[in-house]
Design an enzyme around this catalytic site. Structure first.
Site, mmCIF file in Angstrom:
data_model
loop_
_atom_site.group_PDB
_atom_site.id
_atom_site.type_symbol
_atom_site.label_atom_id
_atom_site.label_comp_id
_atom_site.label_asym_id
_atom_site.label_seq_id
_atom_site.Cartn_x
_atom_site.Cartn_y
_atom_site.Cartn_z
ATOM 1 N N GLN A 226 0.835 -1.195 0.000
ATOM 2 C CA GLN A 226 0.000 0.000 0.000
ATOM 3 C C GLN A 226 0.875 1.252 0.000
ATOM 4 O OE1 GLN A 226 -3.271 0.383 -0.269
ATOM 5 N NE2 GLN A 226 -3.787 -1.791 -0.274
ATOM 6 N N TYR A 253 -5.985 -12.852 -2.944
ATOM 7 C CA TYR A 253 -5.180 -11.748 -3.476
ATOM 8 C C TYR A 253 -4.309 -11.222 -2.320
ATOM 9 C CZ TYR A 253 -9.155 -11.890 -6.754
ATOM 10 O OH TYR A 253 -10.153 -12.284 -7.622
ATOM 11 N N ASP A 325 -8.884 -8.804 -1.474
ATOM 12 C CA ASP A 325 -8.393 -7.472 -1.846
ATOM 13 C C ASP A 325 -7.968 -7.534 -3.310
ATOM 14 O OD1 ASP A 325 -7.339 -4.953 -1.995
ATOM 15 O OD2 ASP A 325 -5.733 -5.280 -0.548
ATOM 16 N N CYS A 352 -10.442 -1.090 -4.197
ATOM 17 C CA CYS A 352 -9.818 0.171 -4.597
ATOM 18 C C CYS A 352 -10.584 0.831 -5.726
ATOM 19 C CB CYS A 352 -8.355 -0.037 -4.985
ATOM 20 S SG CYS A 352 -8.087 -1.261 -6.276
#
Length: 396
Positions: A226, A253, A325, A352
């Site tokens: 991140q 993921y 994710d 996201c």
């Protein structure tokens, strides 16, 4: 051929634009704010196009939320990477909130009543100095360049104010072969690594502090992590809260194991899946980070195929949780249906892209999983990107 038109700007759209209308046609305007009156340039005003893309050339009536862009190189007509820099920070979050609400309503029929939460320290830093990962391409003189939005032109960077200072300095002072990728990573320990090209196998160490505990991770210099300095702790804290006391966790993921490692450290049964390469001694970062935890298994493979195989194995996930994710495109229907076929007690989805979340939430609903909670986080100030976490439970 270009055309300049006068527009009254409407609502924000996903992607960093606002929507306006001109002679019945939708126009997606870059560099505007809702409510403004602007002159905008349309580079391809095709008469048969359903919509046009435009850039602001002059603001005739400015919004009270318009501010001076903190990165002059990234204004309209400049490099990409800070498309909301002309918007006051609170208004950026209002913009993103409107996008989240519209995305979830349109694609999943969901009403989002929450807000968009800032990461710790962002208000104090004015939404700057948060990126610990930055990259650029070396120009003809070897210095870092970025592309001008919508063109093949590249400009040499003079500043990178979204980056933490150590990463900015490394990016701007590094020389490389023309065309070579320059990647910079600054760790939580303040160590800065520069990688040239792809395939850097050097190991970095990251640490994340949540709930009074510290978790360590090893990963390659160019591997995904991140980018916001506070994002790992923000996301991990929320995921752990939403997963609750589930004794089994399937982490999809998984990357380097941001979510998998803490659950394994608590002694839970963890299966983490990541389609990734290997580095030292034939092991991936995920395998390295989960080694030593007796109840943890790292699987290198395609997520959908792995989950389908687990479903046919008739494992009991009735008290377990699935954490996923996925990339910006989302998990997509086939993978979501495979996850639902495991019948876990809870699914925690880190997204996201709110549009992808909306589409996958609709598939989950059709598979018998209803939304419990949704939270949105502004982990990419000055850009249109939003991180959203949603939890789903089986309908009873």
């Amino acid at each position: 051929m270009t055309q300049t038109i006068r527009l009254t700007v409407g609502a924000p759209a996903h992607g960093g634009h606002c929507i306006a209308r001109h002679e019945g046609r939708a126009v997606f305007v870059r560099g505007a704010l809702p409510g403004e009156v602007v002159q905008a340039r349309v580079d391809d005003p095709a008469a048969d196009a359903r919509f046009w893309n435009a850039e602001v050339t002059q603001v005739l009536e400015a919004s009270p939320d318009r501010v001076e862009h903190p990165w002059p190189e990234a204004v309209v007509g400049g490099v990409g990477g800070a498309e909301l820099g002309h918007v006051a920070l609170p208004a950026q979050r209002d913009w993103k909130l409107a996008v989240v609400r519209e995305s979830l309503s349109r694609f999943a029929g969901l009403d989002y009543e929450g807000d968009v939460r800032a990461a710790p320290g962002d208000d104090e830093r004015g939404g700057l100095r948060y990126r610990t990962r930055v990259s650029a391409t070396a120009g003809e003189d070897g210095r870092a360049t970025m592309a001008v939005t919508g063109s093949g032109v590249r400009r040499t960077l003079q500043r990178m104010p979204l980056a933490v200072q150590e990463a900015e300095q490394a990016l701007l002072t590094t020389k490389a072969e023309p065309g070579q990728l320059i990647q910079v990573a600054t760790t939580a320990f303040g160590e800065t690594y520069v990688s040239l090209g792809k395939g850097d196998s050097r190991l970095l160490t990251e640490t994340v502090n949540v709930g009074g505990r510290s978790f360590a991770y090893a990963l390659r210099a160019g591997e995904f992590w991140q980018v916001h300095r506070e994002a790992p702790a923000v996301l991990l804290g929320e995921v752990m809260r939403l997963v609750g006391e589930a004794p089994r966790v399937l982490d999809l993921y998984s990357g380097a194991g941001l979510f998998a490692v803490p659950f394994a450290a608590e002694g839970r049964d963890v299966i983490a899946v990541e389609l990734a390469g290997t580095h030292t001694q034939g092991k991936s970062s995920l395998q390295q980070n989960l080694r030593g935890y007796a109840g943890a298994t790292a699987v290198a493979g395609d997520t959908r195929r792995t989950v389908v195989a687990m479903a046919t194995a008739d494992e009991d996930w009735s008290r377990g949780a699935v954490v996923l994710d996925p990339p910006r495109s989302g998990a997509k229907a086939a993978t979501i249906e495979a996850i639902a076929s495991l019948e876990p007690a809870r699914i925690v989805y880190v997204a996201c892209d709110p549009v992808a979340l909306g589409r996958d939430a609709k598939t989950l609903a059709a598979s018998g999983y209803m939304v419990e909670e949704i939270q949105a986080f502004d982990l990419f100030p000055m850009t249109h990107h939003i991180e959203t976490i949603a939890s789903f439970a089986r309908a009873t």
